[in-house]
Write an enzyme that holds these catalytic residues in place. Structure first.
Site, PDB file in Angstrom:
ATOM      1  N   HIS A 118       0.889  -0.922  -0.052  1.00 56.38           N
ATOM      2  CA  HIS A 118       0.043   0.429   0.045  1.00 56.38           C
ATOM      3  C   HIS A 118       0.717   1.284   0.223  1.00 56.38           C
ATOM      4  O   HIS A 118       1.900   0.851   0.172  1.00 56.38           O
ATOM      5  CB  HIS A 118      -0.486   0.391   1.176  1.00 56.38           C
ATOM      6  CG  HIS A 118       0.008  -0.890   2.548  1.00 56.38           C
ATOM      7  ND1 HIS A 118       0.657   0.978   2.838  1.00 56.38           N
ATOM      8  CD2 HIS A 118      -0.153  -1.252   2.995  1.00 56.38           C
ATOM      9  CE1 HIS A 118       1.622   0.651   3.796  1.00 56.38           C
ATOM     10  NE2 HIS A 118       0.902  -0.330   4.438  1.00 56.38           N
ATOM     11  N   ASP A 164       4.013  -5.510   3.856  1.00 60.33           N
ATOM     12  CA  ASP A 164       5.328  -5.237   4.034  1.00 60.33           C
ATOM     13  C   ASP A 164       5.508  -6.177   3.676  1.00 60.33           C
ATOM     14  O   ASP A 164       6.325  -6.887   3.703  1.00 60.33           O
ATOM     15  CB  ASP A 164       5.821  -4.025   4.706  1.00 60.33           C
ATOM     16  CG  ASP A 164       5.291  -3.966   6.011  1.00 60.33           C
ATOM     17  OD1 ASP A 164       4.250  -4.360   6.328  1.00 60.33           O
ATOM     18  OD2 ASP A 164       5.735  -3.408   7.543  1.00 60.33           O
TER      19      ASP A 164
END
Ligand code: NAG
Ligand code: NAG
Ligand code: NAG
Ligand code: NAG
Length: 521
Positions: free
Chosen positions: A108, A404
């Site tokens: 994102h 992540d």
């Protein structure tokens, strides 16, 4: 001649691409199968990038990236501030090769911190969208109005109730910012330009051809929609289904893997031992806690680096508190930030040396890679010579909007351990290519004169790109491929045998089942 020149360019670039210092998943404390994972992970930052200025396709990459000694300018690489032209080597191939499919995994975009440092003011960031505020994008206005019609799309499970735009004048924890939206509009636009001449998708693409999946967080859903809009401006909502991935590992129905969790726990213990042995780091946390009037463990639990990074990325000064009793008062400093950052770097090196994280990563990302491989095979079969294309086509474009804690293990599992920690709006791209079909000219010995030459299928190849750089020949499965010996791209077969068997070699197994369920010895 033209063809040959392009071919050479590709080869040179492929050889010179990798850069890289990576930074760490510090205090790695992820629960791998829940979307909260990232919230328990102290954000790391990655090195500043030397690549990406200028528009020219012929630009040369830095051969080796020397670590930038200035942690602040390095952190800007992690911020990924959308203020410069970015490189994109997606869509490059020898001429006449056909692009069959593209699968993209993204992290994102820029978000508000997940943690709050007690006693400090929260960073003042506006999470509403406004085309007149910087950073902006020419498509931002039309994106906002297009999202207003999102009710016409199909949303799996609870995704329909997740807001499709960030819309709080004071950002909520973890909310995507306008910077994050713009980062992914740009990613989408880059991919649109890269694939335009390859005609990846027909203008009347069918619902089967585009696959979009996301975790249930608003920041991933909104990031995915931003990229999709940049890629397919004004897409037809009624053709779109947005699918829900419950796990941040995108492992679908194959998430169960006891051995993976054991590797992760061991990795966390390694990380903890390294951290507590770092006296400078411990002293720094104590200093920061004293300044703010907190207990050291309160400060540590607040993951100050996550919040400090947000200040840095948004050009806000580090937090301060007024002077009070017992020597409290003052500001958090860049020096303190640098110490935390230095320890993250060392952790990264140690993590690679020990290898537990890599084993975790192999098991964590196998299900996603297996699905990626299966899709490629399906698409390739649909293109076999003589086969009538299936009505509506195959899944040619896949977008997985992730975190992540999804992208970092993916890089590790692929053997890209030197790659930078995934910055905001990082992207990993898998491309499937087919070489031109060759006509079989010579008739078989003894064949009758009427035998017609048959078209022989072209061969299949894979390219892997990370943030626009071609990293195919740095992956475990194609590192030893001799691309100067006639094959400029990496054969798909190498990827398939890696995913189906070879990747388990590091855990002394030959299958996912065996690796996951073998009793610890
Ligand atoms: C982009 O923004 C970063 C961070 O704010 C800054 O350091 C850099 O100089 C900017 N680059 C350009 C080309 O404006
Ligand atoms: C954003 O929030 C404001 C105030 O709550 C509201 O008026 C506006 O319609 C919202 N916009 C969108 C696109 O949801
Ligand atoms: C991998 O994909 C194949 C289909 O290609 C499937 O049959 C198999 O169950 C998958 N394995 C895992 C562990 O996901
Ligand atoms: C690898 O697995 C095989 C069979 O399961 C076992 O015999 C061997 O000892 C293992 N080797 C290591 C290094 O663990």
């Amino acid at each position: 001649m033209l063809a040959r020149n392009r071919f050479l360019l590709l080869v040179v670039v492929g050889g010179a691409v990798l850069a890289i210092v990576s930074l760490s998943l510090q205090f790695l404390n992820l629960i791998p199968t829940t979307p909260i994972a990232e919230e328990r992970l102290l954000q790391a930052l990655d090195g500043g990038t030397g690549a990406g200025q200028g528009k020219s396709r012929k630009r040369v990459f830095p051969v080796l990236h020397t670590p930038d000694p200035n942690p602040v300018s390095e952190a800007y690489g992690y911020c990924n501030t959308p203020n410069r032209t970015e490189q994109a080597w997606e869509g490059h191939s020898p001429v006449d090769y056909k692009l069959l499919s593209v699968q993209v995994m993204i992290r994102h975009g820029d978000r508000y911190p997940l943690y709050y440092i007690p006693k400090t003011k929260r960073p003042a960031i506006d999470c509403t969208l406004s085309p007149s505020r910087k950073p902006s994008h020419p498509q931002l206005g039309s994106f906002i109005s297009h999202m207003g019609q999102g009710g016409r799309g199909h949303w799996e499970s609870t995704l329909g109730s997740v807001p499709r735009l960030p819309n709080h004048s004071a950002c909520e924890m973890g909310e995507l910012t306008q910077t994050g939206v713009v980062q992914h509009l740009r990613n989408g636009q880059l991919l649109r330009q890269a694939y335009k001449r390859h005609k990846l998708l027909p203008s009347d693409w069918s619902p089967r051809q585009v696959w979009v999946e996301t975790t249930g967080k608003s920041r991933t859903l909104q990031s995915g929609l931003s990229l999709l809009y940049g890629f397919l401006p004004d897409f037809d909502w009624t053709k779109l289904t947005v699918r829900h991935q419950w796990s941040t590992l995108f492992c679908g129905s194959a998430c169960d893997c006891p051995a993976r969790n054991r590797y992760l726990e061991e990795e966390q213990r390694r990380q903890y031992r390294l951290r507590v042995a770092d006296t400078e780091l411990e002293r720094t946390y104590a200093d920061m806690a004293r300044t703010l009037g907190l207990l050291t463990r309160q400060l540590r639990a607040a993951n100050p680096i996550d919040s400090l990074l947000c200040h840095l990325c948004h050009g806000l000064p580090f937090p301060c508190v007024p002077a009070g009793e017992a020597g409290t008062g003052g500001c958090l400093t860049v020096g303190q930030f640098a110490v935390i950052r230095r320890q993250q770097l060392e952790d990264e090196v140690d993590r690679r040396r020990v290898g537990l994280y890599h084993k975790y990563a192999v098991l964590a990302t196998h299900p996603y890679l297996n699905r990626t491989a299966a899709k490629m095979e399906r698409v390739a079969r649909g293109h076999e010579a003589g086969r009538r294309p299936r009505a509506g086509g195959e899944e040619v474009f896949t977008l997985s909007s992730a975190h992540d804690v999804t992208v970092a293990p993916l890089l590790s599992a692929l053997g890209l351990e030197e790659a930078k920690f995934p910055r905001f709006a990082a992207r990993v791209v898998f491309e499937l290519w087919k070489s031109p079909a060759t006509a079989r000219a010579q008739p078989k010995k003894g064949a009758g004169k009427g035998e017609r030459s048959k078209a022989k299928d072209g061969e299949l190849f894979i390219r892997v790109l990370y943030n626009g750089e071609d990293v195919t020949f740095h992956t475990t499965f194609c590192r030893s491929h001799d691309r100067h010996a006639g094959q400029p791209l990496c054969p798909l077969e190498k990827f398939l045998s890696f995913v189906r068997r070879d990747m388990f070699r590091v855990v002394n197994a030959t299958s996912y089942q065996e690796a996951c369920y073998r009793r610890p010895g």
